[in-house]
Design a protein around this motif. Structure first.
Motif, PDB file in Angstrom:
ATOM      1  N   ARG A 144       0.832  -1.198   0.000  1.00 45.21           N
ATOM      2  CA  ARG A 144       0.000   0.000   0.000  1.00 45.21           C
ATOM      3  C   ARG A 144       0.873   1.258   0.000  1.00 45.21           C
ATOM      4  NH1 ARG A 144      -5.297   0.912   1.739  1.00 45.21           N
ATOM      5  NH2 ARG A 144      -5.377  -1.231   2.524  1.00 45.21           N
ATOM      6  N   GLU A 145       1.929   1.235   0.807  1.00 43.16           N
ATOM      7  CA  GLU A 145       2.822   2.389   0.900  1.00 43.16           C
ATOM      8  C   GLU A 145       3.560   2.625  -0.418  1.00 43.16           C
ATOM      9  OE1 GLU A 145       1.622   0.981   4.698  1.00 43.16           O
ATOM     10  OE2 GLU A 145       2.686  -0.093   3.098  1.00 43.16           O
ATOM     11  N   ASN A 148       1.176   4.124  -2.948  1.00 46.56           N
ATOM     12  CA  ASN A 148       0.962   5.542  -2.657  1.00 46.56           C
ATOM     13  C   ASN A 148       2.127   6.373  -3.189  1.00 46.56           C
ATOM     14  OD1 ASN A 148      -0.501   7.747  -1.141  1.00 46.56           O
ATOM     15  ND2 ASN A 148       1.476   7.827  -0.105  1.00 46.56           N
ATOM     16  N   ARG A 149       3.343   5.853  -3.034  1.00 50.48           N
ATOM     17  CA  ARG A 149       4.508   6.586  -3.536  1.00 50.48           C
ATOM     18  C   ARG A 149       4.522   6.627  -5.066  1.00 50.48           C
ATOM     19  NH1 ARG A 149       9.165   8.991  -2.673  1.00 50.48           N
ATOM     20  NH2 ARG A 149      10.921   8.503  -4.053  1.00 50.48           N
TER      21      ARG A 149
END
Length: 210
Positions: A144-145, A148-149
């Protein structure tokens, strides 16, 4: 949502699949008939008509899109565009709708598609009335991170194609979706995401020009 629900597609909560659809919109009420807008039937029909060779330009979400609106003259047609490229074994694609205050520059051909001839600050600029939106879609395995990036870095692609970009009058939004089937370096996906976003914007606006 109805199309997904009928097919059992959605986020699983216990025994229920909730057909959540995340989205963003462009402000196009000043182009054409402000009362003409898609409803649920149009969305369902779009799902049924989905193809691997979609039309680009002034179709779908790009129908009422316009660009190069800060010069005080007549705006140029914007549109929806699609581009893809490989990234470390995975594929990264972008679907973009250009509806910007700024003009559109083709960063690969090094030429204007819809130039902004000047910045007329006396123009009736409306905050939020200009929105370049889209999604970066990949088959890479991303957390998920990391997704997002990827969406954050992909905004560099908007800055390459829309000039000026990210002004006080623009509301730019990007999503990242990953199916998670192909292992690939996240940094490679990020770099390619910016490239395909810029190319998708240029492709969609070029297809929209008369």
């Amino acid at each position: 949502m109805r199309y997904l629900e009928e097919r059992g597609v959605g986020v699983s909560f216990g025994t229920v699949a909730v057909p959540i659809v995340v989205g963003a919109v462009i402000f196009d009420l000043l182009a054409g008939d402000p009362a003409a807008r898609p409803g649920d039937e149009a969305g369902y029909a779009a799902c049924e008509a989905a193809t691997i060779h979609p039309a680009q330009g002034t179709v779908g979400a790009g129908t009422g899109a316009t660009v190069a609106k800060a010069g005080g003259g007549e705006a140029r047609p914007g549109g929806v565009g699609i581009a893809s490229a490989p990234a470390g074994g995975a594929t990264v694609a972008a679907v973009m709708v250009a509806n910007s205050l700024g003009g559109i520059w083709d960063d690969e051909r090094h030429e204007w598609i819809a130039p902004l001839t000047g910045w007329d600050r006396a123009s009736s600029l409306i905050p939020g009335a200009n929105t370049t939106i889209g999604a970066v879609v990949t088959d890479a395995v991303l957390t998920r991170e990391q997704a997002n990036r990827v969406a954050t870095v992909a905004h560099d692609g908007i800055a390459r194609a829309v000039r000026p970009a990210h002004t006080l009058y623009d509301g730019d939004t990007l999503f990242c979706l990953a199916t998670g089937t192909v292992p690939a370096p996240a940094d490679a996906v990020e770099a390619v995401a910016a490239d395909v976003v810029a190319r998708a914007i240029a492709t969609g606006v070029r297809a929209a020009q008369p």
